[in-house]
Design an enzyme around this catalytic site. Sequence first.
Site, PDB file in Angstrom:
ATOM      1  N   HIS A   1       0.788  -1.232   0.000  1.00  0.00           N
ATOM      2  CA  HIS A   1       0.000   0.000   0.000  1.00  0.00           C
ATOM      3  C   HIS A   1       0.818   1.279   0.000  1.00  0.00           C
ATOM      4  O   HIS A   1       0.266   2.363  -0.079  1.00  0.00           O
ATOM      5  CB  HIS A   1      -0.968   0.037   1.195  1.00  0.00           C
ATOM      6  CG  HIS A   1      -0.283   0.311   2.506  1.00  0.00           C
ATOM      7  ND1 HIS A   1       0.332  -0.668   3.241  1.00  0.00           N
ATOM      8  CD2 HIS A   1      -0.097   1.461   3.195  1.00  0.00           C
ATOM      9  CE1 HIS A   1       0.862  -0.130   4.330  1.00  0.00           C
ATOM     10  NE2 HIS A   1       0.618   1.165   4.334  1.00  0.00           N
TER      11      HIS A   1
HETATM   12  C1  UD1 Z   1      -2.095   5.764   5.436  1.00  0.00           C
HETATM   13  C2  UD1 Z   1      -0.812   6.339   6.007  1.00  0.00           C
HETATM   14  C3  UD1 Z   1       0.265   5.279   5.971  1.00  0.00           C
HETATM   15  C4  UD1 Z   1      -0.182   4.001   6.668  1.00  0.00           C
HETATM   16  C5  UD1 Z   1      -1.513   3.546   6.085  1.00  0.00           C
HETATM   17  C6  UD1 Z   1      -2.030   2.377   6.861  1.00  0.00           C
HETATM   18  C7  UD1 Z   1      -0.479   8.740   5.597  1.00  0.00           C
HETATM   19  C8  UD1 Z   1       0.207   9.749   4.771  1.00  0.00           C
HETATM   20  N1  UD1 Z   1      -0.345   7.451   5.197  1.00  0.00           N
HETATM   21  O1  UD1 Z   1      -1.844   5.436   4.081  1.00  0.00           O
HETATM   22  O2  UD1 Z   1       1.415   5.762   6.651  1.00  0.00           O
HETATM   23  O3  UD1 Z   1       0.789   3.016   6.465  1.00  0.00           O
HETATM   24  O4  UD1 Z   1      -2.469   4.612   6.172  1.00  0.00           O
HETATM   25  O5  UD1 Z   1      -2.960   1.661   6.132  1.00  0.00           O
HETATM   26  O6  UD1 Z   1      -1.097   9.063   6.568  1.00  0.00           O
HETATM   27  N2  UD1 Z   1      -9.154   4.654   1.054  1.00  0.00           N
HETATM   28  C9  UD1 Z   1     -10.407   4.119   0.968  1.00  0.00           C
HETATM   29  N3  UD1 Z   1     -11.038   3.804   2.140  1.00  0.00           N
HETATM   30  C10 UD1 Z   1     -10.493   4.008   3.355  1.00  0.00           C
HETATM   31  C11 UD1 Z   1      -9.218   4.568   3.428  1.00  0.00           C
HETATM   32  C12 UD1 Z   1      -8.559   4.883   2.257  1.00  0.00           C
HETATM   33  O7  UD1 Z   1     -10.953   3.915  -0.117  1.00  0.00           O
HETATM   34  O8  UD1 Z   1     -11.144   3.686   4.378  1.00  0.00           O
HETATM   35  C13 UD1 Z   1      -8.428   4.944  -0.218  1.00  0.00           C
HETATM   36  C14 UD1 Z   1      -8.746   6.332  -0.775  1.00  0.00           C
HETATM   37  O9  UD1 Z   1      -8.748   6.228  -2.156  1.00  0.00           O
HETATM   38  C15 UD1 Z   1      -7.541   7.141  -0.308  1.00  0.00           C
HETATM   39  C16 UD1 Z   1      -6.423   6.101  -0.351  1.00  0.00           C
HETATM   40  O10 UD1 Z   1      -7.033   4.888   0.039  1.00  0.00           O
HETATM   41  O11 UD1 Z   1      -7.276   8.234  -1.132  1.00  0.00           O
HETATM   42  C17 UD1 Z   1      -5.257   6.410   0.558  1.00  0.00           C
HETATM   43  O12 UD1 Z   1      -5.714   6.603   1.917  1.00  0.00           O
HETATM   44  P1  UD1 Z   1      -4.819   7.490   2.930  1.00  0.00           P
HETATM   45  O13 UD1 Z   1      -5.386   7.393   4.281  1.00  0.00           O
HETATM   46  O14 UD1 Z   1      -4.627   8.850   2.359  1.00  0.00           O
HETATM   47  O15 UD1 Z   1      -3.417   6.817   2.860  1.00  0.00           O
HETATM   48  P2  UD1 Z   1      -3.027   5.295   3.056  1.00  0.00           P
HETATM   49  O16 UD1 Z   1      -2.396   4.801   1.813  1.00  0.00           O
HETATM   50  O17 UD1 Z   1      -4.155   4.541   3.635  1.00  0.00           O
HETATM   51  N1  UDP Z   2      -3.922  -5.631   8.749  1.00  0.00           N
HETATM   52  C1  UDP Z   2      -5.204  -6.151   8.901  1.00  0.00           C
HETATM   53  N2  UDP Z   2      -5.880  -6.514   7.770  1.00  0.00           N
HETATM   54  C2  UDP Z   2      -5.360  -6.392   6.516  1.00  0.00           C
HETATM   55  C3  UDP Z   2      -4.053  -5.867   6.388  1.00  0.00           C
HETATM   56  C4  UDP Z   2      -3.362  -5.485   7.536  1.00  0.00           C
HETATM   57  O1  UDP Z   2      -5.701  -6.294  10.023  1.00  0.00           O
HETATM   58  O2  UDP Z   2      -6.038  -6.742   5.542  1.00  0.00           O
HETATM   59  C5  UDP Z   2      -3.188  -5.219   9.961  1.00  0.00           C
HETATM   60  C6  UDP Z   2      -1.830  -5.867  10.124  1.00  0.00           C
HETATM   61  O3  UDP Z   2      -1.946  -7.109  10.797  1.00  0.00           O
HETATM   62  C7  UDP Z   2      -1.063  -4.825  10.933  1.00  0.00           C
HETATM   63  C8  UDP Z   2      -1.663  -3.524  10.469  1.00  0.00           C
HETATM   64  O4  UDP Z   2      -2.914  -3.835   9.858  1.00  0.00           O
HETATM   65  O5  UDP Z   2      -1.317  -4.967  12.312  1.00  0.00           O
HETATM   66  C9  UDP Z   2      -0.753  -2.879   9.463  1.00  0.00           C
HETATM   67  O6  UDP Z   2      -1.408  -1.821   8.860  1.00  0.00           O
HETATM   68  P1  UDP Z   2      -0.991  -1.260   7.440  1.00  0.00           P
HETATM   69  O7  UDP Z   2      -0.228  -2.273   6.677  1.00  0.00           O
HETATM   70  O8  UDP Z   2      -2.210  -0.713   6.830  1.00  0.00           O
HETATM   71  O9  UDP Z   2      -0.091   0.002   7.817  1.00  0.00           O
HETATM   72  P2  UDP Z   2       1.431   0.208   8.258  1.00  0.00           P
HETATM   73  O10 UDP Z   2       1.747  -0.730   9.356  1.00  0.00           O
HETATM   74  O11 UDP Z   2       2.286   0.029   7.058  1.00  0.00           O
HETATM   75  O12 UDP Z   2       1.444   1.631   8.687  1.00  0.00           O
END
Ligand code: UD1
Ligand code: UDP
Length: 383
Positions: A226
């Site tokens: 992601h």
């Molecule tokens: C964010 C964090 C990242 C973290 C990740 C965990 C920032 C800059 N990034 O990244 O550090 O590792 O969360 O998962 O804060 N979206 C949906 N539904 C949701 C959430 C997101 O559709 O419930 C989609 C949207 O298109 C959105 C994109 O995901 O634009 C990115 O979401 P965003 O929260 O901006 O960043 P993440 O990639 O989730």
């Molecule tokens: N995770 C989850 N379901 C998923 C993918 C990840 O519960 O489908 C959990 C995973 O076990 C870990 C956390 O989400 O505890 C990690 O989150 P993510 O990879 O979104 O973010 P990051 O750790 O890179 O910030």
Amino acid sequence: MKKIVSIVGARPQFIKASRVCRQLRDNGFREVLVHTGQHYDLNMSDIFFAELGIPQPDYHLGVGSASHGKQTGDMLSSIEQILLREKPDLVLVYGDTNSTLAGSLAASKIHVPVAHVEAGLRSYNKSMPEEVNRVVTDHVSDILFCPTEISINNLVKEGFDNPVNGGKLIDRDDPAVGPGSAMPLVANVGDVMYDIAVSMCEMVNPGSVLERFGLAKNKYILVTIHRAENTDNPDNLRIIWEALGEIARAGINVFFPLHPRTRKAFMENSIPLDTETNIQCAEPVSYSEMLVLESNASGIITDSGGVQKEGFFFRVPCIIPRNETEWVELVESGWNILTGIDREKIAGTAIGLARGTGPGDWHPYYGDGHAVDRIVTILKGLD
Ligand code: UD1
Ligand code: UDP
């Protein structure tokens, strides 16, 4: 210390906060929980509140998805209003997302002390949005709860033990913190994710989860992707997908729960997700399902910070399709392999992974399962 405002907003923060919330409340703190709404899909947010028994947020900001500036700015002004109304003794933030940055900045600007859980992590790659968030958050925080020795050392390099900035280092076994200290406190408490993952995994029945997804123990590779550098770069995304195809064609099952960002990126780049019979793409799974999927995989391919650590907790090697990682001890010990975005390296390494061929000794880098206890003890010591 009486009143704490905790800020969460993204999937990994719900998991990290779950145990801390409970222990704070059990120890007499008045906690006000703020959900920024950065993540909002049922399977990115509500599912964690339900499964982990996280109290309903006192405030839900509903910011949703937007550019960095808009998303962070919307959170910042709303959090400021909440802090002015609630007048907490401390704001607690987690990790390195835009919700972390907004919470720490809002608090520090109006002189509310900030405590940062998972402080001191560095990739030294400032093109990552997370790196900016963590550096800023650490430098406006008053209490830095570090998960590892390396994160402590990163802060030392940035002057946190320098008397000029008043920093004070305490070590994991000495949580005695002087009350009313104006100095930033830097403590190696261990990793809250380790506490939670290990204890929760013991409570889940792996058989039923594997059966639900049609998987067998040690007979699949688990994948999560992601990071912006991979999803926003069509070349990287395509190379990762080609590598997964190669693994699948070697007869290895691939299970790939897709972050919504990643699903969207595949669609926007017209990469069809149903061309390989051995690749099963799925919606995001619950935390308990994820722990089972991780602990029973023959290997994991991930650019997630949390997932690469959880692989190690369960002694499952991880391939990291990135050029660097914050969790360097995992690469140095050989458990995690940084492949960069190289199709042959990703596929070749995954095909070669077999469960039980852990590359080295397993060290308790992430503490002893009592990180949350230490955090609460330190916060109580500030009372
Ligand atoms: C964010 C964090 C990242 C973290 C990740 C965990 C920032 C800059 N990034 O990244 O550090 O590792 O969360 O998962 O804060 N979206 C949906 N539904 C949701 C959430 C997101 O559709 O419930 C989609 C949207 O298109 C959105 C994109 O995901 O634009 C990115 O979401 P965003 O929260 O901006 O960043 P993440 O990639 O989730
Ligand atoms: N995770 C989850 N379901 C998923 C993918 C990840 O519960 O489908 C959990 C995973 O076990 C870990 C956390 O989400 O505890 C990690 O989150 P993510 O990879 O979104 O973010 P990051 O750790 O890179 O910030």
